[in-house]
Write an enzyme that holds these catalytic residues in place. Structure first.
Site, PDB file in Angstrom:
ATOM      1  N   GLY A 110      -0.232  -8.466 -28.430  1.00 25.42           N
ATOM      2  CA  GLY A 110      -1.580  -8.080 -28.037  1.00 25.42           C
ATOM      3  C   GLY A 110      -2.653  -9.069 -28.419  1.00 25.42           C
ATOM      4  CB  CYS A 139       5.039   3.014  -1.797  1.00 22.12           C
ATOM      5  SG  CYS A 139       6.013   4.479  -2.069  1.00 22.12           S
ATOM      6  CB  CYS A 190       7.866   1.725   0.120  1.00 22.39           C
ATOM      7  SG  CYS A 190       7.342   2.939   1.334  1.00 22.39           S
ATOM      8  CB  CYS A 233       9.511   6.076   1.236  1.00 17.29           C
ATOM      9  SG  CYS A 233       8.545   6.151  -0.280  1.00 17.29           S
ATOM     10  CB  CYS A 246       4.975   7.384  -0.035  1.00 14.63           C
ATOM     11  SG  CYS A 246       5.176   5.989   1.076  1.00 14.63           S
TER      12      CYS A 246
END
Lengths: 274, 312
Positions: free
Chosen positions: B41, B275, B281, B253, B250
């Site tokens: 980080g 998606c 997808c 899909c 979606c």
């Protein structure tokens, strides 16, 4: 209280009462090249008392205040602060982390210009809550509640909590700045001309508010001002500065009613009598 | 094996070192990456180079990828989850040309995935590296403009200001309205900007098996999250962190619990949600899943909108 005499004859670490001082400044000097900011200043501040530093512009008041609040490093001299657990330590020998923690918990700093002390782009509530969040408060509801309480104490309506300080008047900004500093229950607050730039009636209310808060919370305050009326109303003790040096110190009433140094006499006689 | 070798074999002058950057530059970047991995980080400054692309197009991510890529790596590049948008296509082509590596669009096959703003829906596995393109690495920047001050705040772990931002969000909107670049705390120490990924992807960073590297070219910073590192999104006790929810699956899909993009279909208010992760997808469609707008006529190409829809 014999603090006046004590203060005038501060001997490093001699008497017991000096030991109990909240802040003890010894031989503080700050030079800017060849010029003197402040020179050889020594005094102590005890818990719950208000000390005024007065003097004309350029007399080193603000340099002194910045040095003792660790915003500026002095050329020489020491500043000892006694924290809540009774341990007195030199603030310039502390780690930076500790010093900064001190500044946002035990200390407060009220700037002359509220823009310097506030975050102008976040709401009043966030301004008050910032210190709480900085010390680890993570409950939105509690932070907001505390902010509302503090806005009330400084006479700002609760419905202004989500307004940005830029929408506030000068007096409100100054009060907001005070609330923001007092929210973590500091023990020592530094103020640099807190009433500068405010009109007389707003000044009076602000001073009244400050007096109330100081006595309610048992705050120690070091207030820098060129306005002797502010010093008279707010402070217990005063020190007078000229050309970077302390020329007179003592109880406020004594000093204003019976000034000894010629310069103080001049200063006192310059007050406009209405 | 490399672009360099290919060129010299044909008798021409070599134009690029392997993966474009010279070896000393890569060494410098690798050192920054190693330091970043050692301090999860923490933003490590590095001497960012000019790249043959404008700032904001992933110069940081490209440099990180160039520094870690080897001839055996398989590279996938996504832009907003999609493999077939300009940024993704050109960066993929860049490395295909300068490093001669194999490229793919399949998440599972890739060893390095360079991403702009999404984490693939498929959980990443050990050995994979996710490289983020970061525009502004400093999470405190918009509240504290001074770099000296923000670095000090990181050093002293003074992160109260981050919550001031979230407080403002709640005060103004009633809930935490930050939806992307949502600040996280890494391994209980550094607060980090996960680049402008939607906060939907924040939980995927937590204890991910893959190594996550972040490169900010213009700002000259690299930071990292090693595998299995704790990544916690900041929040309030009474306003806990939440990811976005979508009302519908979606349209192609039928996938749920995925991040969806809104696609405008016409100028009469028609729209669909698909998606954002195109590979995910396509895999679902290939496996026989169908959304409500995934009629076969669409895929026959009769509808001229198909290309834009699928590629968004």
């Amino acid at each position: 209280m014999s603090t006046a005499e004590l203060m005038e004859t501060v001997q490093p670490g001699v008497d017991d009462q000096a030991e109990a001082a909240l802040l003890k400044v010894e031989g503080l000097t700050r030079v800017y090249g060849d010029r003197i900011g402040c020179a050889d200043v020594s005094f102590s501040v005890w818990p719950g008392e208000v000390l005024a530093i007065v003097g004309e512009s350029g007399s080193g008041k603000t340099t002194l205040l910045n040095c003792i609040s660790s915003r500026l490093t002095p050329t020489c001299g020491t500043v000892h602060y006694r924290s809540g657990d009774g341990v007195s330590s030199d603030i310039f020998k502390m780690s930076e982390a500790n010093r900064r923690r001190l500044m946002r918990t035990d200390w407060g700093f009220v700037h002359q210009n509220p823009i310097d002390g506030l975050r102008m782009t976040v709401s009043a509530g966030a301004n008050v809550g910032e210190r709480l969040m900085a010390v680890g408060d993570r409950h939105y509801g509690n932070i907001r509640q505390t902010a509302i309480e503090w806005l009330g104490r400084v006479e700002i309506d609760a419905d202004r909590i989500d307004d940005q300080p830029r929408a506030f008047s000068g007096g409100m900004r100054q009060r907001l700045q005070i609330a923001r500093n007092l929210v973590t229950g500091p023990r020592l607050v530094f103020m640099d001309e807190p009433t500068g730039g405010l009109d007389v009636s707003v000044q009076a209310r602000l001073l009244d508010l400050l007096r109330g808060l100081v006595s309610d919370l048992g705050l120690a305050v070091i207030v820098v001002t060129h306005d002797l009326a502010v010093a008279r109303l707010l402070s217990d003790r005063m020190i007078v500065m000229k050309q970077g040096r302390v020329i007179e110190a003592g109880l406020t009433d004594r000093l204003l009613d019976d000034p000894r140094a010629p310069y103080t006499q001049l200063l006192v006689s310059s007050i406009l009598q209405v | 094996m490399t672009a360099l070798a290919d060129m010299t074999d044909t008798g021409k002058l070599a134009t690029y070192n392997f993966a474009y950057l010279d070896e000393q530059t890569k060494r410098m970047i690798r050192r920054a990456i190693l330091k970043g991995i050692a301090i999860p980080g923490y933003q490590v400054p590095f001497a960012s180079r000019e790249m043959p692309m404008p700032y904001g197009w992933g110069t940081g991510g490209v440099q990180v990828t160039a520094a870690i890529i080897g001839p055996d790596d398989v590279l996938k590049v996504i832009d907003q989850g999609a493999d077939d948008t300009t940024n993704a296509v050109s960066i993929r082509a860049f490395f295909a040309k300068t490093a001669g590596v194999e490229t793919t669009t399949a998440t599972a096959e890739a060893s390095i995935i360079q991403t702009r703003h999404r984490i693939p829906e498929m959980p990443l596995t050990e050995g994979q590296v996710l490289v983020y393109q970061v525009p502004i690495p400093e999470p405190l920047r918009f509240l504290e403009p001074r770099e000296t001050e923000t670095r000090k705040m990181h050093a002293l772990e003074e992160y109260g200001l981050m919550h001031v931002k979230l407080y403002e969000d709640i005060a103004r909107n009633g809930h935490i309205a930050t939806t992307y670049a949502y600040p996280v705390k890494v391994e209980g120490r550094y607060v980090m900007d996960p680049s402008p990924t939607p906060k939907f992807d924040n939980p995927k960073m937590h204890r991910s098996e893959a190594l996550q590297l972040f490169g900010a070219g213009r700002e000259k910073r690299i930071y990292a999250i090693p595998p299995h590192t704790e990544v916690v999104s900041l929040d309030f006790e009474d306003h806990p962190f939440e990811v976005q929810h979508f009302d519908q699956p979606c349209a192609l899909c039928g996938g749920e619990q995925v991040y969806l993009d809104e696609v405008v279909l016409d100028d009469r208010g028609g729209r669909m949600f698909v998606c954002s992760d195109t590979d995910h997808c396509e895999n679902r469609c290939a496996a026989g899943h169908r959304g409500e707008l995934a009629g076969d006529d669409l895929f026959d190409g009769k509808d001229k909108g198909v290309e834009t829809e699928a590629s968004t």
